[in-house]
Write a protein that holds these residues in place. Structure first.
Motif, short mmCIF file in Angstrom:
data_model
loop_
_atom_site.label_atom_id
_atom_site.label_comp_id
_atom_site.label_asym_id
_atom_site.label_seq_id
_atom_site.Cartn_x
_atom_site.Cartn_y
_atom_site.Cartn_z
N VAL A 1 7.03 9.01 8.63
CA VAL A 1 6.29 8.41 9.77
C VAL A 1 6.95 8.85 11.08
CG1 VAL A 1 5.67 6.24 10.93
CG2 VAL A 1 5.40 6.44 8.44
N ALA A 2 8.29 8.76 11.13
CA ALA A 2 9.02 9.11 12.36
C ALA A 2 8.80 10.57 12.72
CB ALA A 2 10.51 8.81 12.19
N ALA A 3 8.70 11.43 11.72
CA ALA A 3 8.53 12.86 11.97
C ALA A 3 7.07 13.23 12.23
CB ALA A 3 9.06 13.65 10.76
N GLY A 4 6.19 12.24 12.21
CA GLY A 4 4.77 12.50 12.46
C GLY A 4 4.09 13.19 11.29
N LYS A 5 4.71 13.10 10.11
CA LYS A 5 4.13 13.78 8.94
C LYS A 5 3.21 12.87 8.12
CE LYS A 5 8.00 16.96 8.32
NZ LYS A 5 9.21 17.21 7.56
N LEU A 6 3.27 11.58 8.42
CA LEU A 6 2.44 10.62 7.68
C LEU A 6 1.71 9.76 8.71
CD1 LEU A 6 1.96 9.79 4.73
CD2 LEU A 6 3.90 8.22 4.91
N LYS A 7 0.39 9.91 8.75
CA LYS A 7 -0.40 9.11 9.70
C LYS A 7 -0.78 7.79 9.05
CE LYS A 7 -2.28 12.84 12.39
NZ LYS A 7 -3.44 13.69 12.66
N VAL A 8 -0.56 6.72 9.79
CA VAL A 8 -0.82 5.38 9.24
C VAL A 8 -2.07 4.83 9.91
CG1 VAL A 8 0.14 3.09 8.88
CG2 VAL A 8 1.66 5.07 8.99
N GLN A 9 -3.09 4.57 9.11
CA GLN A 9 -4.34 4.03 9.65
C GLN A 9 -4.43 2.55 9.30
OE1 GLN A 9 -6.64 5.67 11.44
NE2 GLN A 9 -8.16 4.03 11.53
N GLU A 10 -4.61 1.73 10.32
CA GLU A 10 -4.73 0.28 10.07
C GLU A 10 -6.06 -0.21 10.61
OE1 GLU A 10 -1.08 -0.95 11.92
OE2 GLU A 10 0.06 -0.58 10.09
N ASP A 11 -6.59 -1.21 9.98
CA ASP A 11 -7.93 -1.71 10.28
C ASP A 11 -7.76 -3.23 10.42
OD1 ASP A 11 -10.50 -2.63 10.03
OD2 ASP A 11 -11.01 -1.43 8.28
N ALA B 1 0.84 -1.21 0.00
CA ALA B 1 0.00 0.00 0.00
C ALA B 1 0.87 1.26 0.00
CB ALA B 1 -0.93 -0.02 1.21
N GLY B 2 1.84 1.30 0.90
CA GLY B 2 2.69 2.49 1.00
C GLY B 2 3.51 2.71 -0.25
N LEU B 3 4.06 1.63 -0.78
CA LEU B 3 4.90 1.76 -1.98
C LEU B 3 4.06 2.13 -3.20
CD1 LEU B 3 7.24 -1.30 -1.31
CD2 LEU B 3 7.89 1.12 -1.23
N GLU C 1 -10.14 16.40 8.68
CA GLU C 1 -9.86 16.76 10.08
C GLU C 1 -8.68 15.99 10.66
OE1 GLU C 1 -13.65 16.31 12.02
OE2 GLU C 1 -14.55 17.72 10.59
N GLU C 2 -8.52 14.73 10.27
CA GLU C 2 -7.45 13.91 10.88
C GLU C 2 -6.23 13.78 9.98
OE1 GLU C 2 -7.57 12.47 13.95
OE2 GLU C 2 -9.55 13.38 14.29
N LEU C 3 -6.44 13.64 8.69
CA LEU C 3 -5.29 13.38 7.80
C LEU C 3 -4.76 14.62 7.09
CD1 LEU C 3 -6.07 9.90 6.16
CD2 LEU C 3 -5.04 10.44 8.37
N SER D 1 -6.47 2.16 1.97
CA SER D 1 -5.07 2.01 2.40
C SER D 1 -4.12 2.79 1.50
CB SER D 1 -4.69 0.53 2.44
OG SER D 1 -4.73 -0.04 1.17
N VAL D 2 -4.32 2.73 0.20
CA VAL D 2 -3.45 3.47 -0.72
C VAL D 2 -3.82 4.95 -0.70
CG1 VAL D 2 -2.74 3.73 -3.13
CG2 VAL D 2 -3.12 1.44 -2.20
N GLY D 3 -5.10 5.23 -0.87
CA GLY D 3 -5.56 6.61 -1.01
C GLY D 3 -5.24 7.49 0.19
N SER D 4 -5.36 6.94 1.41
CA SER D 4 -5.12 7.77 2.60
C SER D 4 -3.66 8.23 2.65
CB SER D 4 -5.50 7.00 3.87
OG SER D 4 -4.75 5.81 3.98
N LEU D 5 -2.76 7.44 2.08
CA LEU D 5 -1.34 7.83 2.04
C LEU D 5 -1.07 8.77 0.86
CD1 LEU D 5 0.19 4.34 2.92
CD2 LEU D 5 0.00 6.32 4.42
N VAL D 6 -1.74 8.54 -0.25
CA VAL D 6 -1.53 9.40 -1.44
C VAL D 6 -1.80 10.87 -1.09
CG1 VAL D 6 -2.44 10.00 -3.73
CG2 VAL D 6 -2.01 7.61 -3.15
N GLY D 7 -2.93 11.14 -0.44
CA GLY D 7 -3.28 12.53 -0.12
C GLY D 7 -2.26 13.16 0.80
N GLN D 8 -1.79 12.38 1.77
CA GLN D 8 -0.81 12.93 2.72
C GLN D 8 0.54 13.18 2.03
OE1 GLN D 8 -0.98 11.31 6.90
NE2 GLN D 8 -2.08 9.69 5.86
N ILE D 9 0.92 12.28 1.13
CA ILE D 9 2.20 12.48 0.42
C ILE D 9 2.07 13.69 -0.52
CG2 ILE D 9 3.91 11.43 -1.14
CD1 ILE D 9 3.11 8.68 0.03
#
Ligand SMILES: NC(=O)c1ccc[n+]([C@@H]2O[C@H](COP(=O)([O-])OP(=O)(O)OC[C@H]3O[C@@H](n4cnc5c(N)ncnc54)[C@H](OP(=O)(O)O)[C@@H]3O)[C@@H](O)[C@H]2O)c1
Length: 333
Positions: A294-304, A128-130, A187-189, A156-164
């Motif tokens: 992720v370490a810098a808190g710039k990418l929020k990872v949501q898992e279900d 998903a991340g890649l 509000e969250e991402l 899973s893919v889309g939530s990361l795309v918008g943040q990147i």
């Protein structure tokens, strides 16, 4: 070690919508690794929209045949090795299928590091991340100040795309089903806007969310949403064709989006399909970038995460209906 291996079989190839009746639980003998193989204990099974597409016929992999173990990737631990490449306790990503144990050739496995939480190996550091990283940055090629629109944005893919996209200095607009998912995106991402494609008057809402037009559209869904985005693309825009989840579960639509090729010519658009593995030469660099964000808190990872092998069919059926947020997986053992 148990003496039986629980498995979820694809009992029947679905003709229309996927349902629980298409699966069957089975109990098989424990697999025995041959020379060069390893025995794997499945820890987490990755649930992917593509699991449904594989039932329709050959894609970038061969079709899943009825009667066999349902195919799927998983995070797995080696319990017995007949290969010098791996030792018991090593973690790998493997095409195990939906079962407790699998014996596979060592050469088919991807070695994984041990990190916490382990589940990140299937989400942000997994396919998903890649996919989000390469699809957006290589196929979409966003520039700071541009508008990036992504569909299945709460997945899973889309939530990361918008943040990147935000990290590249772009305006990020998500398309998702339902007001609650849309509120979560903004509000969250940190998405700039979100459009509920189930609320009606989609084209008008999209225009309001992307008033300067769309420079990059990351397409996870195909169908009518792709059709609407095509009409709002800016000149020289890029469409990263990642998937077509609106077409997977049931009969495919008899028509494609309108405006092809006319709009592509007039607006000088690039539509590029990609498979994440196309970019694996750059995998280490991508993983470093993702880990840094992720370490810098710039990418929020949501898992279900759903528990229990027996719940895998329900988890996939629900994902296709949109009841997941972020990366869905099933914890097995
Ligand atoms: N090219 C590659 O290498 C590659 C690799 C991995 C994944 N993919 C693709 O990436 C996409 C996302 O897959 P995923 O496994 O990460 O799933 P996901 O986005 O976590 O979940 C699928 C989402 O699709 C949405 N959806 C379902 N039916 C829809 C419809 N008719 N119209 C619009 N949205 C719909 C649902 O959310 P809503 O509530 O918003 O409807 C659901 O949550 C898929 O197209 C998949 O094939 C491609």
């Amino acid at each position: 070690m148990p003496d039986r291996n629980r498995q979820v079989l694809l009992a029947e190839t679905p003709k229309g919508k996927l349902g629980p009746e298409h699966f069957r639980l089975a109990d098989a003998a424990m697999p025995v690794p041959a020379e060069g193989d390893v025995l794997l204990r499945v820890r987490y099974i990755s649930l992917d929209a593509a699991n449904r597409a594989w039932m329709q016929g050959a894609t970038y992999r061969s079709a899943v045949e009825a009667g066999g173990v349902m195919a799927g990737g998983a995070l797995a631990e080696i319990v017995q090795s007949r290969s010098p490449q791996f030792r018991p306790g090593d973690l790998v990503f493997a095409d195990t299928g939906w079962q407790d144990y699998a014996a596979l050739p060592a050469k088919t496995l991807t070695a994984l590091p041990k990190l916490e939480p382990l589940t990140h190996l299937l989400s942000v550091y997994g396919i998903a991340g890649l996919t989000a990283y390469f699809g957006l940055l290589r196929a979409g090629r966003p520039q700071a100040g541009e508008t990036v629109v992504v569909s299945a944005a709460a997945g899973s893919v889309g939530s990361l795309v918008g943040q990147i996209a935000k990290l590249q200095g772009c305006r990020a607009v998500g398309i998702a089903g339902g007001a609650a998912k849309c509120a979560w995106l903004t509000e969250e991402l940190g998405f700039d806007a979100a459009v509920d494609y189930k609320a009606g008057d989609f084209a008008k809402s999209l225009k309001a969310a992307a008033p300067k037009g769309i420079d990059v559209y990351f397409d996870n869904v195909g169908g009518d949403i792709l059709g609407a985005c095509l009409f709002q693309m800016n000149n020289f825009g890029r469409i990263a064709c990642c998937g077509a989840v609106s077409q997977y579960d049931g009969a495919p639509q008899p028509h494609g989006p309108r405006g092809v090729p006319g709009l592509i010519v007039v607006k000088r658009l690039t539509m590029q399909g990609f498979i994440v593995m196309d970019y694996y030469k750059e995998r280490e660099r991508a993983l470093q970038d993702l880990a840094g964000w992720v370490a810098a808190g710039k990418l929020k990872v949501q898992e279900d995460i759903i528990d229990g092998l027996e719940n895998t069919p329900r988890a996939l059926i629900g994902l296709l209906a949109g009841d997941n947020r972020g990366k869905r997986m099933v914890r097995v053992g």
